[in-house]
Design a protein around this motif. Structure first.
Motif, PDB file in Angstrom:
ATOM      1  N   HIS A   3      63.218 -86.680 -48.953  1.00 48.02           N
ATOM      2  CA  HIS A   3      61.907 -86.693 -49.603  1.00 48.02           C
ATOM      3  C   HIS A   3      60.937 -87.676 -48.960  1.00 48.02           C
ATOM      4  O   HIS A   3      59.778 -87.721 -49.338  1.00 48.02           O
ATOM      5  N   LYS A   5      58.640 -88.864 -45.960  1.00 45.61           N
ATOM      6  CA  LYS A   5      57.977 -88.342 -44.772  1.00 45.61           C
ATOM      7  C   LYS A   5      57.542 -89.512 -43.896  1.00 45.61           C
ATOM      8  O   LYS A   5      56.959 -90.474 -44.384  1.00 45.61           O
ATOM      9  N   ALA A   7      55.448 -90.268 -40.338  1.00 46.87           N
ATOM     10  CA  ALA A   7      54.603 -89.729 -39.271  1.00 46.87           C
ATOM     11  C   ALA A   7      54.682 -90.650 -38.058  1.00 46.87           C
ATOM     12  O   ALA A   7      54.625 -91.864 -38.184  1.00 46.87           O
ATOM     13  N   ASN A  36      65.180 -85.422 -33.044  1.00 42.98           N
ATOM     14  CA  ASN A  36      64.612 -85.452 -34.389  1.00 42.98           C
ATOM     15  C   ASN A  36      65.527 -84.772 -35.403  1.00 42.98           C
ATOM     16  O   ASN A  36      65.571 -83.559 -35.505  1.00 42.98           O
ATOM     17  N   GLY A  39      63.345 -85.200 -39.692  1.00 41.43           N
ATOM     18  CA  GLY A  39      62.160 -84.498 -40.147  1.00 41.43           C
ATOM     19  C   GLY A  39      60.880 -85.272 -39.894  1.00 41.43           C
ATOM     20  O   GLY A  39      59.954 -85.241 -40.700  1.00 41.43           O
ATOM     21  N   LEU A  40      60.814 -85.990 -38.774  1.00 47.97           N
ATOM     22  CA  LEU A  40      59.627 -86.761 -38.436  1.00 47.97           C
ATOM     23  C   LEU A  40      58.443 -85.836 -38.201  1.00 47.97           C
ATOM     24  O   LEU A  40      58.593 -84.722 -37.717  1.00 47.97           O
ATOM     25  N   LEU A  41      57.258 -86.297 -38.553  1.00 47.12           N
ATOM     26  CA  LEU A  41      56.027 -85.551 -38.330  1.00 47.12           C
ATOM     27  C   LEU A  41      55.294 -86.196 -37.163  1.00 47.12           C
ATOM     28  O   LEU A  41      55.029 -87.390 -37.192  1.00 47.12           O
ATOM     29  N   LYS A  43      51.933 -86.674 -35.221  1.00 45.04           N
ATOM     30  CA  LYS A  43      50.518 -86.511 -35.517  1.00 45.04           C
ATOM     31  C   LYS A  43      49.661 -87.184 -34.461  1.00 45.04           C
ATOM     32  O   LYS A  43      50.084 -88.120 -33.807  1.00 45.04           O
ATOM     33  N   HIS A  51      46.946 -88.280 -43.128  1.00 40.72           N
ATOM     34  CA  HIS A  51      48.028 -87.449 -43.659  1.00 40.72           C
ATOM     35  C   HIS A  51      48.737 -88.175 -44.802  1.00 40.72           C
ATOM     36  O   HIS A  51      49.112 -89.303 -44.692  1.00 40.72           O
ATOM     37  N   ARG A  52      48.922 -87.476 -45.869  1.00 39.06           N
ATOM     38  CA  ARG A  52      49.657 -88.042 -47.016  1.00 39.06           C
ATOM     39  C   ARG A  52      50.653 -87.052 -47.522  1.00 39.06           C
ATOM     40  O   ARG A  52      50.499 -85.939 -47.599  1.00 39.06           O
TER      41      ARG A  52
END
Length: 52
Positions: A3, A5, A7, A36, A39-41, A43, A51-52
């Motif tokens: 859960h 996140k 970035a 990875n 679940g890295l984002l 950006k 980003h939130r």
């Protein structure tokens, strides 16, 4: 951790050292992309701030 996140934003502009262009930030990001499992984002700088 499913859960949470995280970035990844790379603002490293790189440099030239002894005539060789270096950008360690890009190297780290590429390594993270290949391993990875969290679940890295990935950006762009302004996108990462918003980003939130």
């Amino acid at each position: 951790m499913a859960h949470i996140k995280v970035a990844i934003v790379n603002e490293d502009g790189g440099t030239t050292l002894l005539g060789e262009e270096l950008n360690r930030g890009n190297e780290v990001v590429e390594a993270l992309r290949h391993i990875n499992k969290l679940g890295l984002l990935f950006k762009e700088p302004l996108e990462g701030l918003n980003h939130r």
